[in-house]
Design an enzyme around this catalytic site. Structure first.
Site, PDB file in Angstrom:
ATOM      1  N   HIS A 274       1.534   3.174  -3.303  1.00  0.00           N
ATOM      2  CA  HIS A 274       0.480   3.856  -4.061  1.00  0.00           C
ATOM      3  C   HIS A 274       0.772   5.333  -4.229  1.00  0.00           C
ATOM      4  CE1 HIS A 274      -2.711   1.178  -5.235  1.00  0.00           C
ATOM      5  NE2 HIS A 274      -2.659   0.548  -4.081  1.00  0.00           N
TER       6      HIS A 274
ATOM      7  N   GLU B  62      -9.148   0.904   5.327  1.00  0.00           N
ATOM      8  CA  GLU B  62      -9.605   0.429   4.017  1.00  0.00           C
ATOM      9  C   GLU B  62      -9.328  -1.070   3.899  1.00  0.00           C
ATOM     10  OE1 GLU B  62      -8.770   1.393  -0.727  1.00  0.00           O
ATOM     11  OE2 GLU B  62      -7.270   1.911   0.785  1.00  0.00           O
ATOM     12  N   HIS B  63      -8.086  -1.459   4.157  1.00  0.00           N
ATOM     13  CA  HIS B  63      -7.689  -2.877   4.134  1.00  0.00           C
ATOM     14  C   HIS B  63      -7.224  -3.282   5.527  1.00  0.00           C
ATOM     15  CE1 HIS B  63      -6.753  -1.286   0.027  1.00  0.00           C
ATOM     16  NE2 HIS B  63      -7.374  -2.391  -0.349  1.00  0.00           N
TER      17      HIS B  63
ATOM     18  N   GLN C 277       0.815  -1.210   0.000  1.00  0.00           N
ATOM     19  CA  GLN C 277       0.000   0.000   0.000  1.00  0.00           C
ATOM     20  C   GLN C 277       0.851   1.263   0.000  1.00  0.00           C
ATOM     21  OE1 GLN C 277      -3.558   0.341  -0.279  1.00  0.00           O
ATOM     22  NE2 GLN C 277      -2.960  -1.657  -1.032  1.00  0.00           N
TER      23      GLN C 277
ATOM     24  N   HIS D  86     -54.804  13.168   2.816  1.00  0.00           N
ATOM     25  CA  HIS D  86     -54.309  11.796   2.959  1.00  0.00           C
ATOM     26  C   HIS D  86     -55.417  10.906   3.537  1.00  0.00           C
ATOM     27  CE1 HIS D  86     -50.376  13.556   2.289  1.00  0.00           C
ATOM     28  NE2 HIS D  86     -49.802  12.349   2.343  1.00  0.00           N
TER      29      HIS D  86
ATOM     30  N   ASP E 261      -6.855  -6.889  -4.432  1.00  0.00           N
ATOM     31  CA  ASP E 261      -6.716  -5.765  -5.357  1.00  0.00           C
ATOM     32  C   ASP E 261      -6.903  -6.190  -6.806  1.00  0.00           C
ATOM     33  OD1 ASP E 261      -6.389  -3.701  -3.635  1.00  0.00           O
ATOM     34  OD2 ASP E 261      -4.246  -3.428  -3.954  1.00  0.00           O
TER      35      ASP E 261
END
Length: 695
Positions: free
Chosen positions: A523, A589-590, A520, A682, A623
């Site tokens: 990235h 996230e992971h 990661q 109504h 991924d």
């Protein structure tokens, strides 16, 4: 007259010399008092402590004269007359300066306080003990004089090399800090070690302030550029979206410095310090939206022409057409056979998992006799999927977004991705677009691509929902268009930098853990990487750090990794329970579980985008090809968002079917509630039916 008076020293006196002006008389001439007794309110401030107030007293003209004559703190007591501070207590003062305020009806004595303190309660100030930097200086000075043996402060004072290293380390971490909380946290650390250096050399805050004042008075200065060893080497400060996505910040550390993370022991942290570890760099939403608005407006108002202009500016590509439609030429999707086979296998796995998520039959519930409620899924008709370019080619993102759109049955799939300088699309992404049945390819990236899909252009279809990750320009553009009623477009979720949190116990393989962290970290320089070490020995932890450093140096994206790892965290905890609790607060996230009984811990996971269970469940598999989706919530949004899935590309519609018998029972309930709310129309819609039924 309000003008300064300049007098030669030869004409001034501290006494009563004939023909000369007494300094006290000159100073007091414009000073006035609005009190009947003629006393002047006087603030006493501490010189070494940055002018912090010691207390409020009163001065008479006689006390001011004596203070000027003796250089000692002298005031006027309303009970006892002339008050020479410290005459009986020993807490004397040396006067540094005396000033009148802007209205000349109040004085400030700046003093160096000696003894127990200014207050009769033996505190430095009448307003309590020192805080902040003043308190830190006092503590460090005390420790320097008599630091407890074995204390960390004593070690700092006795080991100049350690102190030097800590100052450089904290300066580096402050340079990398991004969020408000992180900057404050790292600045506090740097100030502590820098002031320790000052105190060890007999330098206090007053000397620092004096140096600042001297520098402020300089008429000329050097240019102010960084010295060569600290200068950035990334070139021009390009502020375009393309540059923001593609430029890598030069690392502040030297290439020989270890590539390592910062380590914290969770048990030793205060609640604010623990909270700081959970923080991500914050997106300055308003600022970024203001910067992308002109880009979005250009595409919204000028369509294809504006899009071509922006693509030329940001992606350096001169386009004849902004849209590429199938069928694609065989040459444009030509790939090595092994790459093609890998994409095909990933497609099959991801398709199988997402096809299983489809609601195959409507949900139907009879809530009471004669009243049947149902829910059924329908695809979102037109979707836009954004596949970033930037620093990597990402056919995997095209798979992860295109397949659920295809499975859900979306009629139009607009795939947007930045073109290459020659205007073409990378064959990997084009091949995936062909597999997932993309309606067209939008040859654009960044905020301009989001705008084109949100509003539509002469050739780009308008979509109903936009999916996909991207840099802060893409995120800001998505946030802008989803709140514009003219666009009427939804988005998948807020996006941030890539994240991974790894929990490792004594069974963890250092090589595996290091590899997962780096997967990661590469990235981008803003990637968020956390290792939660469960009761690991120092040797085990060191083995992981050595593996991170060694593996990182062998990677082609080492300069990105050097920066992101330098900002990343190791958090030491005692138990798996503590580790899972910290992870749930962080909401990564992971989440990767390198644990002896990894499967047993999954049930305790409350917040995470996707979980990787066991030593051989590499995050990279998710991924690319295991089948789960890799478009996941970041920035802590795993607390309230799911990752992209098939149902993200669908909407659910409810229906109800009511028989006459069912309305006979349900109707009176509805009438009662509608009347209670004052909505007679109504109630009437039910009454007319009940009347027809004779109820």
């Amino acid at each position: 007259m309000g003008v300064p008076v300049v007098l030669p020293l030869s004409q001034l006196s501290t006494g009563a010399e004939e023909g000369k002006l007494n300094i006290a008389d000159a100073f007091l001439a414009p000073v006035i008092s609005d009190r009947p007794d003629g006393l002047i309110p006087t603030i006493v401030s501490a010189y070494p402590q940055g002018g912090r107030a010691l207390g409020l007293v009163y001065s008479s003209r006689a006390s001011v004269k004596e203070a000027l004559l003796t250089g000692k703190g002298t005031y006027f007591s309303r009970k006892h007359g002339l008050w020479r501070k410290g005459e009986t207590s020993g807490a004397t003062q040396d006067v540094v300066s005396i000033k009148a305020d802007c209205d000349a009806d109040c004085l400030e004595f700046m003093v160096m306080q000696h003894g127990a303190g200014f207050c009769h309660l033996a505190t430095p100030s009448c307003f309590g003990p020192w805080t902040g930097i003043a308190a830190l200086e006092e503590t460090l000075s005390s420790r320097f004089a008599s630091a407890p043996e074995g204390s960390y402060t004593a070690r700092l004072f006795n080991d100049p090399d350690l102190l030097k290293s800590k100052i450089m380390e904290e300066a580096d971490e402050l340079c990398r800090a991004e969020s408000k909380e992180e900057v404050a946290f790292e600045a506090a650390d740097l100030i502590y070690f820098a002031l320790a250096k000052c105190v060890s050399r007999g330098v206090g805050v007053k000397e620092i302030e004096a140096s600042l004042e001297r520098k402020a008075k300089k008429v000329t200065r050097r240019k102010g550029d960084a010295k060569p060893q600290w200068a950035r080497t990334t070139g021009d400060n390009d502020k375009t979206p393309a540059a923001a996505e593609k430029t890598i910040s030069a690392p502040e550390k030297t290439p020989d410095a270890p590539i390592q993370m910062r380590t914290y022991d969770l048990a030793l942290l205060s609640p604010p310090e623990r909270a700081a570890l959970l923080k991500r760099p914050t997106l300055k939403s308003e600022e970024m939206i203001a910067r992308v608005r002109p880009i979005v407006d250009t595409v919204r108002t000028r369509g294809d022409a504006g899009l071509k202009e922006l693509t030329k500016k940001f992606d350096k590509a001169l386009l004849e057409e902004v849209i590429l439609c199938p069928p694609f030429s065989p040459e444009s999707v030509r790939l090595p056979e092994e790459v093609k086979a890998a994409i095909d296998q990933a497609y099959k796995n991801v398709y199988a998992f997402h096809a299983a998520q489809v609601d195959k039959v409507p949900l139907e519930v009879e809530t009471m006799p004669g009243v049947v409620c149902s829910r059924f899924a329908r695809p979102i008709a037109r979707v836009g999927v954004y596949v970033p370019g930037g620093t990597a080619v990402l056919p995997s993102t095209a798979l992860m977004l295109g397949i659920p759109a295809q499975v859900a049955g979306c009629k139009e799939i607009v795939l947007a991705t930045p073109p290459r300088p020659d205007g073409s699309i990378v064959p990997e992404v084009l091949y995936v677009a062909q597999l997932v049945g993309a309606t067209c390819i939008l040859k654009a990236g960044g905020a301009q691509a989001v705008a084109a899909m949100a509003y539509g252009t002469e050739t780009c279809p308008k979509v109903d929902k936009i999916f996909g990750p991207g840099n802060q320009w893409v995120t800001a553009a998505k946030m802008l268009v989803q709140n514009d009623t003219e666009a009427l477009v939804g988005i998948d979720m807020p996006a941030g930098p890539s994240e991974v949190l790894v929990i490792a116990d004594y069974t963890a393989d250092p090589e595996f853990v290091a590899a997962d962290l780096l997967s990661q970290a590469e990235h981008g320089v803003d990637s968020q990487v956390v290792l939660v070490a469960v009761d690991l020995s120092s040797e085990h932890l060191q083995a992981i750090e050595v593996a991170v450093d060694r593996q990182a140096r062998a990677l082609p994206r080492v300069e990105i990794t050097r920066v992101s790892i330098g900002k990343s965290l190791i958090v030491r905890v005692k138990t798996v329970r503590e580790a899972i609790s910290f992870s749930n607060e962080y909401a990564p996230e992971h989440l990767i579980l390198h644990l002896e009984k990894a499967e047993e811990s999954v049930g305790s996971v409350l917040n995470a985008g996707s979980v990787f269970v066991g030593a051989y469940s590499a995050e990279s598999c998710g991924d690319y090809a295991s089948g789960t989706n890799h478009t996941l919530p970041t920035n802590g949004f795993a607390r309230q968002y799911s990752g992209v899935n098939t149902q993200s590309f669908q909407k659910h519609i409810t229906s109800q079917r009511i028989t006459p018998q069912g309305l006979g029972v349900l109707g009176p309930v509805v009438v009662t509630l509608a009347e209670r709310e004052g909505l007679e129309a109504h109630a009437n819609a039910v009454r007319v039916r009940l009347a027809k039924l004779g109820v």
